[in-house]
Design an enzyme around this catalytic site. Structure first.
Site, mmCIF file in Angstrom:
data_model
loop_
_atom_site.group_PDB
_atom_site.id
_atom_site.type_symbol
_atom_site.label_atom_id
_atom_site.label_comp_id
_atom_site.label_asym_id
_atom_site.label_seq_id
_atom_site.Cartn_x
_atom_site.Cartn_y
_atom_site.Cartn_z
ATOM 1 N NE ARG A 112 -5.087 88.480 9.273
ATOM 2 C CZ ARG A 112 -5.866 87.549 8.750
ATOM 3 N NH1 ARG A 112 -7.129 87.809 8.475
ATOM 4 N NH2 ARG A 112 -5.399 86.336 8.520
ATOM 5 C CD GLU A 211 -4.836 85.621 1.325
ATOM 6 O OE1 GLU A 211 -5.729 84.871 1.737
ATOM 7 O OE2 GLU A 211 -3.649 85.541 1.701
ATOM 8 N NE ARG A 215 -5.908 89.895 4.836
ATOM 9 C CZ ARG A 215 -5.165 88.786 4.871
ATOM 10 N NH1 ARG A 215 -3.977 88.819 5.439
ATOM 11 N NH2 ARG A 215 -5.615 87.666 4.352
ATOM 12 C CB CYS A 263 -8.928 82.892 1.665
ATOM 13 S SG CYS A 263 -8.660 81.196 2.254
ATOM 14 C CB THR A 265 -9.831 79.953 5.706
ATOM 15 O OG1 THR A 265 -8.878 80.895 5.203
ATOM 16 C CG2 THR A 265 -9.741 78.666 4.906
ATOM 17 N NE ARG A 272 -2.840 84.473 13.080
ATOM 18 C CZ ARG A 272 -1.707 84.775 13.720
ATOM 19 N NH1 ARG A 272 -1.263 86.029 13.708
ATOM 20 N NH2 ARG A 272 -1.030 83.860 14.358
ATOM 21 N NE ARG A 302 -0.685 81.157 12.145
ATOM 22 C CZ ARG A 302 -1.144 81.978 11.200
ATOM 23 N NH1 ARG A 302 -0.490 83.086 10.935
ATOM 24 N NH2 ARG A 302 -2.256 81.712 10.545
ATOM 25 C CD GLU A 307 -0.693 79.812 7.550
ATOM 26 O OE1 GLU A 307 -1.596 78.959 7.470
ATOM 27 O OE2 GLU A 307 -0.696 80.867 6.911
#
Length: 430
Positions: A112, A211, A215, A263, A265, A272, A302, A307
């Site tokens: 993604r 978010e 996405r 975000c 990060t 990912r 993970r 997460e």
């Protein structure tokens, strides 16, 4: 306006480290042009909660510019990049060498990325009208995508119950209620302006206004990582070209920070790339050793439930660790090579090879050969709590540990290390 310098509850966060009073005072009166975002809104999660690591979100692209002194410091710290670093994107799947090897027990592959359309706010700051406009633009653009990417868009507002249940069954539906997203401002006006697109084969999926504005996800069963990446690249281009044709707008791409996300990060690739893979040999030596090995391979392990959802059996979600400072091709290659390496080592362990050096071995119980009870130790060092999202991790601070570590209870001589043994040993405790 942001007011006076706040109490930052997440005392160990990057916000607490880099948002000093002096920096705050320099930007506290700024409201961004695109959606009127402030530094107080950006830092809301670190101010409200005590468990944040990063703790800051951008409400629009302007935030990375207007509050650059703060965002730059946090981004450089988190991603380990220099102040003059530049980001390079590369979605050319022909540059990937090899694939997941035949015989590696990969259940599924998912890659993604996030994308944001220039001129609109990001999810924490986007206005109600901007969010509606993004949904309208994207849904129109998606209706013109053709071939194996063609599919249907399902708005969350007014969703038919049968459609909703099917999306739940397919594990496609995103829902409200995440406290971080709520405090950050991402769940305002829920569910208006939000929806899900997927192609007919359910291998290409887009979340709209979660978010991030978009996405974009490519996925399928098995371990054809290269094929999944090829579809992702094709899909991103098709959606981007269609949005451009409809509106004249491009995705937000920064020379320094790559593709813009809410975000920090996720800056850079926002990518990912992950597989669900069985690693029984690594499992018998413990999660801590697998985590240490993945760190060496620039990977992130993970549990398969997400997460903070914990670990089940011997199946792990293995993904690239980095986002910024590496191209998409580089990160996919790292994941492919790393998973092949982990499986090769796993086979050796199953054949009787000794446990890897490094992290402490998993505890073992005499009756099963796997676990044993924690000994009644006192005055030991502050432990590494594997369940980082647990209540033990939240409340057993170093200060509290130091006060209680020497105590044995009167009735049975129980100690604090025994009380929190499961949170220390496992990564799936609540």
């Amino acid at each position: 306006m942001s007011g006076e310098f706040p109490v930052i509850q997440s005392a160990h966060s990057l916000v607490a480290k880099h948002v000093t009073k002096e920096r705050w005072d320099r930007v506290k009166d700024i409201e961004t042009k695109t959606c009127g975002f402030t530094i107080a809104k950006a830092c809301a999660c670190a101010i409200e909660f005590d468990n944040q690591h990063c703790g800051i979100y951008a409400g629009d692209w302007d935030c990375y510019k207007d509050f650059s002194e703060i965002f730059d410091a946090i981004i450089q710290d988190y991603h380990g990049i220099s102040a003059d670093a530049k980001h390079t994107s590369d979605m050319d799947a022909t540059k990937i060498t090899g694939n997941i090897n035949e015989g590696v027990p990969v259940h599924s592959t998912r890659i993604r990325v996030g994308r944001s359309i220039d001129g609109f706010g990001l999810s924490p700051g986007i206005t109600k009208q901007q969010r509606i406009d993004v949904e309208k633009l994207v849904s129109t653009a998606l209706s013109k995508v053709t071939g194996d990417l063609a599919g249907s868009y399902y708005p969350l507002t007014g969703m038919d119950e049968a459609v909703r249940q099917q999306l739940v069954d397919d594990h496609f539906l995103f829902v409200s209620g995440d406290r971080n997203l709520t405090v950050a401002g991402m769940e305002r006006d829920w569910p208006e302006g939000r929806g899900i697109f997927h192609n007919d084969k359910k291998t290409f999926l887009i979340w709209v206004n979660e978010e991030d504005q978009l996405r974009i996800i490519s996925m399928q069963m098995g371990g054809d990582v290269r094929g999944v990446f090829e579809r992702l690249a094709k899909g991103i281009k098709a959606v981007g070209d269609s949005v451009k044709q409809e509106s004249g707008k491009d995705f937000c791409l920064d020379a320094k920070y790559g593709y813009i996300h809410s975000c920090p990060t996720n800056l850079g690739t926002g990518m990912r790339a992950s597989v669900h893979v069985d690693l029984p040999g690594w499992t018998q030596h413990g999660v801590a050793k697998l985590q240490a090995r993945c760190e060496e391979l620039h990977l992130q392990p993970r549990g398969t439930r997400g997460e903070s959802g914990g670990q089940t059996g011997c199946t792990y979600d293995i993904s690239n660790k980095h986002r910024l400072g590496y191209s998409e091709v580089q990160l996919v290659q790292v994941m492919i090579d790393g998973v092949n390496t982990l499986w090769k080592e796993d086979q050796a362990f199953m054949a009787g090879a000794p446990a890897p050096a490094g992290a402490p071995a998993a505890a073992s119980k005499p009756s099963s050969g796997k676990y044993k009870a924690m000994e009644a130790q006192v005055n030991g060092p502050f432990p590494n709590i594997q369940s980082t999202h647990s209540l033990a991790a939240k409340y057993v601070t170093k200060d509290i540990w130091e006060k209680l570590k020497g105590i044995k209870t009167k009735t049975s001589g129980f100690t604090l290390i025994q009380a929190i043994a499961c949170a220390v040993e496992f990564d799936n405790q609540h």
